[in-house]
Design an enzyme around this catalytic site. Structure first.
Site, PDB file in Angstrom:
ATOM      1  N   VAL A 186     -14.559  98.947  57.567  1.00 28.77           N
ATOM      2  CA  VAL A 186     -13.799  98.512  58.738  1.00 28.77           C
ATOM      3  C   VAL A 186     -12.790  99.590  59.146  1.00 28.77           C
ATOM      4  CG1 VAL A 186     -12.140  96.800  59.584  1.00 28.77           C
ATOM      5  CG2 VAL A 186     -14.088  96.067  58.195  1.00 28.77           C
ATOM      6  N   GLU A 222     -12.192  91.057  61.857  1.00 29.87           N
ATOM      7  CA  GLU A 222     -13.221  92.030  62.209  1.00 29.87           C
ATOM      8  C   GLU A 222     -14.595  91.391  62.028  1.00 29.87           C
ATOM      9  OE1 GLU A 222     -13.152  95.307  63.327  1.00 29.87           O
ATOM     10  OE2 GLU A 222     -15.263  94.751  63.425  1.00 29.87           O
ATOM     11  N   PHE A 246     -30.071  84.952  62.170  1.00 31.74           N
ATOM     12  CA  PHE A 246     -29.658  84.455  60.851  1.00 31.74           C
ATOM     13  C   PHE A 246     -30.436  83.229  60.386  1.00 31.74           C
ATOM     14  CE2 PHE A 246     -26.307  87.167  59.222  1.00 31.74           C
ATOM     15  CZ  PHE A 246     -26.247  88.058  60.278  1.00 31.74           C
ATOM     16  N   GLY A 291     -35.619  84.564  53.277  1.00 30.92           N
ATOM     17  CA  GLY A 291     -35.876  85.705  52.407  1.00 30.92           C
ATOM     18  C   GLY A 291     -35.202  85.530  51.063  1.00 30.92           C
ATOM     19  N   CYS A 322     -19.222  90.689  51.906  1.00 33.59           N
ATOM     20  CA  CYS A 322     -18.519  89.707  52.750  1.00 33.59           C
ATOM     21  C   CYS A 322     -18.945  88.258  52.520  1.00 33.59           C
ATOM     22  CB  CYS A 322     -18.707  90.080  54.210  1.00 33.59           C
ATOM     23  SG  CYS A 322     -18.198  91.769  54.545  1.00 33.59           S
ATOM     24  N   LYS A 362     -18.181  86.632  49.018  1.00 36.24           N
ATOM     25  CA  LYS A 362     -16.723  86.567  48.805  1.00 36.24           C
ATOM     26  C   LYS A 362     -16.075  85.567  49.765  1.00 36.24           C
ATOM     27  CE  LYS A 362     -14.566  90.271  50.405  1.00 36.24           C
ATOM     28  NZ  LYS A 362     -13.662  89.936  51.497  1.00 36.24           N
ATOM     29  N   LYS A 371     -28.800  94.947  52.191  1.00 36.93           N
ATOM     30  CA  LYS A 371     -29.553  94.832  53.441  1.00 36.93           C
ATOM     31  C   LYS A 371     -29.900  96.245  53.875  1.00 36.93           C
ATOM     32  CE  LYS A 371     -25.863  94.931  56.882  1.00 36.93           C
ATOM     33  NZ  LYS A 371     -25.295  94.269  58.033  1.00 36.93           N
TER      34      LYS A 371
HETATM   35  C1  UGA Z   1     -21.275  90.050  57.764  1.00 33.24           C
HETATM   36  C2  UGA Z   1     -21.194  89.439  59.177  1.00 33.24           C
HETATM   37  O1  UGA Z   1     -22.501  89.410  59.765  1.00 33.24           O
HETATM   38  C3  UGA Z   1     -20.264  90.275  60.065  1.00 33.24           C
HETATM   39  O2  UGA Z   1     -20.131  89.649  61.335  1.00 33.24           O
HETATM   40  C4  UGA Z   1     -18.878  90.337  59.378  1.00 33.24           C
HETATM   41  O3  UGA Z   1     -17.970  91.143  60.123  1.00 33.24           O
HETATM   42  C5  UGA Z   1     -19.044  90.960  57.999  1.00 33.24           C
HETATM   43  O4  UGA Z   1     -19.943  90.144  57.223  1.00 33.24           O
HETATM   44  C6  UGA Z   1     -17.685  91.011  57.348  1.00 33.24           C
HETATM   45  O5  UGA Z   1     -17.125  89.958  57.031  1.00 33.24           O
HETATM   46  O6  UGA Z   1     -17.102  92.100  57.240  1.00 33.24           O
HETATM   47  P1  UGA Z   1     -22.593  92.103  56.664  1.00 33.24           P
HETATM   48  O7  UGA Z   1     -22.021  91.667  55.365  1.00 33.24           O
HETATM   49  O8  UGA Z   1     -22.545  93.549  57.023  1.00 33.24           O
HETATM   50  O9  UGA Z   1     -21.876  91.332  57.884  1.00 33.24           O
HETATM   51  O10 UGA Z   1     -24.120  91.683  56.639  1.00 33.24           O
HETATM   52  P2  UGA Z   1     -25.089  90.738  57.486  1.00 33.24           P
HETATM   53  O11 UGA Z   1     -25.863  91.524  58.458  1.00 33.24           O
HETATM   54  O12 UGA Z   1     -24.374  89.565  57.997  1.00 33.24           O
HETATM   55  O13 UGA Z   1     -26.082  90.279  56.329  1.00 33.24           O
HETATM   56  C7  UGA Z   1     -25.615  89.552  55.209  1.00 33.24           C
HETATM   57  C8  UGA Z   1     -26.739  89.189  54.286  1.00 33.24           C
HETATM   58  O14 UGA Z   1     -27.557  88.175  54.845  1.00 33.24           O
HETATM   59  C9  UGA Z   1     -27.703  90.346  53.957  1.00 33.24           C
HETATM   60  O15 UGA Z   1     -27.970  90.288  52.574  1.00 33.24           O
HETATM   61  C10 UGA Z   1     -28.938  90.033  54.768  1.00 33.24           C
HETATM   62  O16 UGA Z   1     -30.103  90.549  54.192  1.00 33.24           O
HETATM   63  C11 UGA Z   1     -28.937  88.518  54.768  1.00 33.24           C
HETATM   64  N1  UGA Z   1     -29.618  87.895  55.915  1.00 33.24           N
HETATM   65  C12 UGA Z   1     -29.147  88.042  57.182  1.00 33.24           C
HETATM   66  C13 UGA Z   1     -30.728  87.075  55.693  1.00 33.24           C
HETATM   67  O17 UGA Z   1     -31.169  86.899  54.545  1.00 33.24           O
HETATM   68  N2  UGA Z   1     -31.305  86.444  56.757  1.00 33.24           N
HETATM   69  C14 UGA Z   1     -30.856  86.582  58.020  1.00 33.24           C
HETATM   70  O18 UGA Z   1     -31.422  85.939  58.937  1.00 33.24           O
HETATM   71  C15 UGA Z   1     -29.745  87.409  58.238  1.00 33.24           C
END
Ligand code: UGA
Length: 464
Positions: free
Chosen positions: A15, A154, A283, A287, A294, A297, A354
């Site tokens: 961030v 954020e 979302f 999977g 994030c 936690k 991811k």
């Molecule tokens: C997440 C939020 O999406 C952001 O909006 C937020 O700002 C951030 O946390 C934060 O709090 O800082 P992030 O942790 O980067 O972002 O990752 P995501 O893209 O949200 O993915 C999270 C997890 O969910 C990954 O392991 C991903 O593989 C999984 N996921 C996501 C799924 O299994 N299925 C989905 O449909 C989407």
């Protein structure tokens, strides 16, 4: 405060550094403050200390222009700053509650060095109620300091951090001080204006494509994407948003298990469900589950903070439980298909939580690798970016390999644990000859099942 404010950013993680680089490129003078000399050294050399598509070029342009000033010293930038963004980490404690140690120490260092009129903006994710306690704390430490406190959660995603920072779907700010809210919004309005002039061709393609599909907000005027609210509301927006997204994924995974038993295909099901505009497709991708710095936690933090207010959130505890079950679900698939797992050679592709990031915090893929190993499998793994980071959390006997081909060679089963483009684009038909077994688990539903079956694999997805 007249003209462009001078800004300090405390904490140079995903961030902090992304915000600092964007603000510097948008013409603000920005001090990037961190207590870690290695991080500051990397930024001085014009690069990020973590992998994030497009960020290096923004950091180097910012440093070269003189607008981005990395420093270890709070005394250097804070005294001149009109606005300070606190972007330090909030790791979780053993009981699931967030550790606010860095939040407090950053606030103290800011308060001791700040000039009157400063706006202290909290960007780190904190439990609801933290801002109010910090205001009291700062007032004790620096009783003469006149300042405003703003919560500004954020929403950027790792892997598309730069794109998200430039193209904000919304700006949420909360404070008792309306003038401070306006001042912070002015900064983001400038970023939004600057974003139109950016060349996006150097960004990470996968995330950008993904973002473009689910980000129709650029059509919405910026002012309508700006939400000014109470301090406590802003704090609660952030964790509730992450909790809801985690809930959506866990919901999709629960239905996926039912789909598997009934011959339904979860991708088709969620295409149908998600096309309801009230629900949305994003979302709902079933999977291996959610991980990262994030969601895990924030969800456990929300449960524990709610508990401290006497509120129970069984819906979130169920989402956590569902998520934890996904690793075993995949292990069971391999076991059932092979008639046992001990002694099997299993290739796991993907270690980051991811695609598009080297971050392995709370990665489900790492949990899967370790679980397979515990069950007696001989595990080889490969990740395009996260090999270094993964070493610490992997069982020492897991063999890290240098390529997809090396990883899958002579294996009895292949598992896609993280949906990197490299795995989707791989020529699995030609690779088949080097793979001993037929079992192919696409634990992110990211490949075309028919292609894999035609290549001679026994394809298994999640919920299909
Ligand atoms: C997440 C939020 O999406 C952001 O909006 C937020 O700002 C951030 O946390 C934060 O709090 O800082 P992030 O942790 O980067 O972002 O990752 P995501 O893209 O949200 O993915 C999270 C997890 O969910 C990954 O392991 C991903 O593989 C999984 N996921 C996501 C799924 O299994 N299925 C989905 O449909 C989407």
């Amino acid at each position: 405060m007249k003209g462009k404010p001078i800004i300090s950013i405390v904490g140079t993680g995903y961030v902090g550094l992304t915000s600092a680089a964007v603000l510097a490129n948008a013409g603000f003078k920005v001090f990037a403050v961190d207590v870690d000399s290695k991080k500051i050294e990397a930024i001085k050399q014009g690069r990020s200390h973590f992998f994030e598509g497009g960020l290096d070029s923004f950091v180097s342009k910012g440093v070269d222009s003189g607008n981005l000033i990395p420093t270890l010293a709070f005394e250097e930038g804070i005294p001149q700053s009109d606005i300070v963004f606190s972007c330090v980490g909030t790791p979780d404690k053993a009981d699931g509650s967030p550790n606010l140690e860095y939040i407090y120490s950053a606030a103290e260092s800011i308060a001791k060095n700040a000039k009157n009129g400063i706006i202290i903006v909290q960007k780190s994710t904190v439990p609801v109620g933290t801002g109010r306690k910090l205001i009291e704390h700062i007032s004790k430490i620096a009783p003469k300091l006149q300042y405003s406190y703003v919560s500004n959660p954020e929403f950027l995603r790792e892997g598309s951090a730069l794109f998200d920072t430039l193209n904000m779907d919304r700006v949420v700010v909360g404070s008792d001080d309306k003038a401070a809210l306006d001042r912070v919004v002015e900064v983001f309005t400038a970023v939004n204006d600057f974003a139109h002039s950016v060349d996006y061709s150097e960004f990470n393609d996968y995330r950008l494509n993904n973002v473009a599909k689910i980000a129709p907000f650029s059509e919405i005027p910026f002012v309508e994407r700006t939400f000014k609210m109470r301090l406590e509301s802003a704090e609660l927006v952030k964790v509730s948003a992450n909790a809801f997204l985690a809930l959506k994924i866990s919901f999709a995974n629960s239905i996926a298990k039912l789909a598997e038993k009934t011959d339904a295909d979860i991708v088709e099901v969620m295409n149908g469900v998600g096309s309801d505009f009230r629900i949305g497709r994003a979302f709902l991708y079933a999977g291996l589950g959610w991980g990262g710095g994030c969601f895990p936690k924030d969800v456990s933090g929300l449960i524990s903070v709610a508990k401290s207010y006497g509120v129970s959130l069984p819906i979130m505890s169920a989402a956590v439980e569902e998520n934890q079950s996904m690793v075993n679900h995949v292990v069971r698939k391999i076991k059932d298909s092979n008639g046992g797992i001990s002694g099997m050679n299993i290739a796991v592709l993907g270690l980051s939580f991811k695609p598009g990031t080297s971050d392995v915090r709370k990665s489900q893929s790492i949990k899967l690798v370790n679980k397979l190993f515990e069950e007696g499998a001989v595990v080889k793994a490969f990740d395009p970016q996260a090999m270094e980071e993964a070493k610490e959390s992997l069982n020492g006997n897991v063999k890290l390999t240098g390529s997809i081909a090396e990883c899958v060679k002579d294996s009895d089963a292949v598992v896609i644990a993280t949906d990197w483009n490299e795995f989707k684009e791989h020529d699995w038909k030609s690779e088949k000859i080097n793979i001993r077994g037929d079992i192919f688990v696409d634990a992110r539903n990211c490949l075309n099942a028919r292609d894999l079956i035609e290549a001679g694999f026994e394809y298994m997805g999640i919920g299909r």
